[in-house]
Design a protein around this motif. Structure first.
Motif, short mmCIF file in Angstrom:
data_model
loop_
_atom_site.label_atom_id
_atom_site.label_comp_id
_atom_site.label_asym_id
_atom_site.label_seq_id
_atom_site.Cartn_x
_atom_site.Cartn_y
_atom_site.Cartn_z
N ASN A 17 10.05 -11.28 9.61
CA ASN A 17 9.78 -10.44 8.22
C ASN A 17 8.28 -10.25 7.95
N ILE A 18 7.53 -11.39 8.27
CA ILE A 18 6.08 -11.57 8.37
C ILE A 18 5.60 -10.31 9.16
N GLN A 19 6.04 -10.15 10.37
CA GLN A 19 5.69 -9.05 11.21
C GLN A 19 5.81 -7.75 10.29
N THR A 20 7.06 -7.31 9.80
CA THR A 20 7.49 -6.40 9.02
C THR A 20 6.25 -6.03 7.95
N ILE A 21 5.86 -6.96 7.28
CA ILE A 21 5.02 -6.89 6.32
C ILE A 21 3.65 -6.44 6.70
N ILE A 22 3.11 -7.18 7.82
CA ILE A 22 2.08 -6.76 8.49
C ILE A 22 1.81 -5.37 9.11
N HIS A 23 2.93 -4.84 9.74
CA HIS A 23 2.70 -3.80 10.18
C HIS A 23 3.02 -2.60 9.17
N PHE A 24 3.69 -2.82 8.15
CA PHE A 24 3.97 -1.92 6.77
C PHE A 24 2.44 -1.95 6.29
N THR A 25 1.80 -2.89 6.33
CA THR A 25 0.29 -3.00 5.53
C THR A 25 -0.51 -1.96 6.13
N HIS A 26 -0.68 -2.31 7.64
CA HIS A 26 -1.15 -1.41 8.52
C HIS A 26 -0.84 0.10 8.58
N ASP A 27 0.36 0.29 8.50
CA ASP A 27 1.11 1.67 8.87
C ASP A 27 0.72 2.44 7.55
N ASN A 28 0.44 1.75 6.40
CA ASN A 28 0.35 2.52 5.22
C ASN A 28 -1.25 2.55 4.72
N GLY A 29 -1.99 2.20 5.69
CA GLY A 29 -3.49 2.27 5.17
C GLY A 29 -4.01 1.28 4.52
N GLY A 30 -3.36 0.09 4.39
CA GLY A 30 -3.91 -0.94 3.64
C GLY A 30 -4.99 -1.55 4.06
N VAL A 31 -5.16 -2.14 5.26
CA VAL A 31 -6.10 -2.54 5.95
C VAL A 31 -7.32 -1.90 6.06
N ALA A 32 -7.20 -0.50 6.35
CA ALA A 32 -8.26 0.23 6.28
C ALA A 32 -8.90 0.74 5.00
N TYR A 33 -8.02 0.70 3.85
CA TYR A 33 -8.66 0.80 2.67
C TYR A 33 -9.51 -0.19 2.09
N ALA A 34 -8.78 -1.66 2.42
CA ALA A 34 -9.79 -2.85 2.14
C ALA A 34 -10.93 -2.75 2.97
N ALA A 35 -11.04 -2.20 4.04
CA ALA A 35 -12.27 -2.51 5.05
C ALA A 35 -13.09 -1.37 4.22
N LYS A 36 -12.73 -0.24 3.60
CA LYS A 36 -13.79 0.58 3.16
C LYS A 36 -14.33 0.00 1.93
N GLN A 37 -13.37 -0.64 0.85
CA GLN A 37 -14.02 -1.19 -0.30
C GLN A 37 -14.88 -2.42 -0.06
N MET A 38 -14.67 -3.27 0.98
CA MET A 38 -15.54 -4.42 1.36
C MET A 38 -16.87 -3.68 1.91
N GLU A 39 -16.84 -2.63 2.56
CA GLU A 39 -18.08 -2.15 3.04
C GLU A 39 -19.08 -1.56 1.83
N ALA A 40 -18.32 -0.92 1.02
CA ALA A 40 -18.77 -0.45 -0.26
C ALA A 40 -19.37 -1.65 -1.23
N TYR A 41 -18.90 -2.83 -1.31
CA TYR A 41 -19.46 -3.92 -2.05
C TYR A 41 -20.64 -4.46 -1.27
N LYS A 42 -20.58 -4.30 0.08
CA LYS A 42 -21.48 -5.01 0.78
C LYS A 42 -22.74 -3.92 0.53
N ASN A 43 -22.65 -2.92 0.60
CA ASN A 43 -23.74 -1.76 0.21
C ASN A 43 -24.25 -2.01 -1.09
N LYS A 44 -23.28 -2.14 -2.03
CA LYS A 44 -23.90 -2.43 -3.55
C LYS A 44 -24.75 -3.66 -3.61
#
Length: 328
Positions: A272-299
């Motif tokens: 089930n942990i794997q299911t949650i991890i794949h779900f989060t990746h497949d629905n763009g969660g990790v990519a979105y978080a990385a984009k926000q992180m980059e934005a705060y770094k630049n700010k």
């Protein structure tokens, strides 16, 4: 790991002597004639990590003036407060290991961990009073309150469907970002920096802290090389962080319902942990978080634009790069 430890060494370059003074004073501050406390403190000193927070205090002070005894006492107070909060957090979260070694509660008991944490927290306030600066004291007293507030908010924020990016940001501001911004502010206060400079330092610290925390939350959804499987500790603890918040908000259907059900029923089998991890990746969660992180770094880096170029400024910019690019 070596690349990033080298980055930390590079960041320290302009404050090597000041950091040495800090380390000696830190060991001194933990000296006690209580044998039980002494054993715990020796253990705490062995485990002290990268000491990023005192580095921020010292760099911020040096950016605006000369590091003095008040700077060192402020850095001490904040590192002690941070240390106490980690000891208490490990009890709250039933964490048995920190930085690859048994946590204080695992090595001794919850009682000893709570009382040692209380002692170290009180010691932090003693160090803060040595500055004889009411603004420094206010700043440090406030952060102690906000850290607990953030932890409690997180505990009450476990309903999957109530999790929002707004709540998440409120929690990480209190839990992580405010400690960073207090470090940069106290550094500035210790050398009597002007109010507009303090505002920039505080903002830099806050954005850096948010960037740092989002990176931690991304780690939870990444393959951990040393263990060979994703860690997903936050999910198991019922903490719903930015990658999962985004994925849940931007998905629907059976798979989403399945993930919500797993979390609500706390049914955290490895599968089930794997299911949650794949779900989060497949629905763009990790990519979105990385984009926000980059934005705060630049700010964060933008807040340093008003300061003249120097090796100290370069080190602060590298702190932001380290927060976003570290791999542990």
């Amino acid at each position: 790991m070596s690349i990033h430890m080298n980055l930390i060494d590079t960041i320290k370059q302009p404050i090597l002597q000041e950091m040495q003074l800090f380390r000696e004073t830190f060991a001194e501050a933990l000296k006690t004639d209580n044998p039980m406390l002494e054993t715990v403190h020796e253990y705490v000193l062995q485990k002290s990590g990268k000491q990023l927070r005192p580095m921020l205090v010292l760099l911020s002070a040096k950016l605006c003036g000369h590091v003095n005894q008040n700077t060192v006492d402020g850095a001490l107070a904040l590192e002690l407060l941070h240390t106490a909060s980690l000891i208490h957090d490990d009890v709250v979260d039933d964490t048995l290991e920190r930085r690859g070694k048994p946590s204080i509660n695992a090595r001794w008991t919850n009682k000893i961990a709570i009382l040692s944490g209380d002692y170290i927290l009180s010691k932090a306030l003693v160090c803060a009073t040595k500055t004889n600066s009411l603004p420094v004291l206010k700043s440090i007293a406030n952060i102690g309150m906000q850290l607990s507030d953030g932890e409690l908010l997180q505990l009450s924020n476990v309903q999957v469907l109530n999790a929002s990016e707004e709540n998440y940001l409120t929690i990480i501001r209190k839990k992580t970002a405010l400690l960073f911004s207090t470090c940069t502010e106290v550094g500035g206060l210790s050398v009597n920096a002007a109010e507009d400079t303090l505002v920039r330092l505080r903002n830099f610290g806050e954005y850096l802290g948010i960037c740092f925390q989002i990176k931690d939350d991304i780690f939870d959804y990444s393959e951990n090389i040393s263990i060979g499987k994703p860690t997903a500790n936050d999910v198991r603890d019922g903490k719903i962080t930015l990658p999962l918040i985004f994925a849940l908000k931007n998905s629907e259907g059976d798979e989403k319902n399945k993930v919500v059900k797993i979390i609500e029923e706390k049914d955290f089998t490895p599968e089930n942990i794997q299911t949650i991890i794949h779900f989060t990746h497949d629905n763009g969660g990790v990519a979105y978080a990385a984009k926000q992180m980059e934005a705060y770094k630049n700010k964060a880096i933008d807040e340093l634009n008003g300061f003249a170029g120097s090796d100290v400024k370069t080190s602060l910019i590298r702190c932001a790069e380290y927060a976003a690019n570290r791999d542990f």
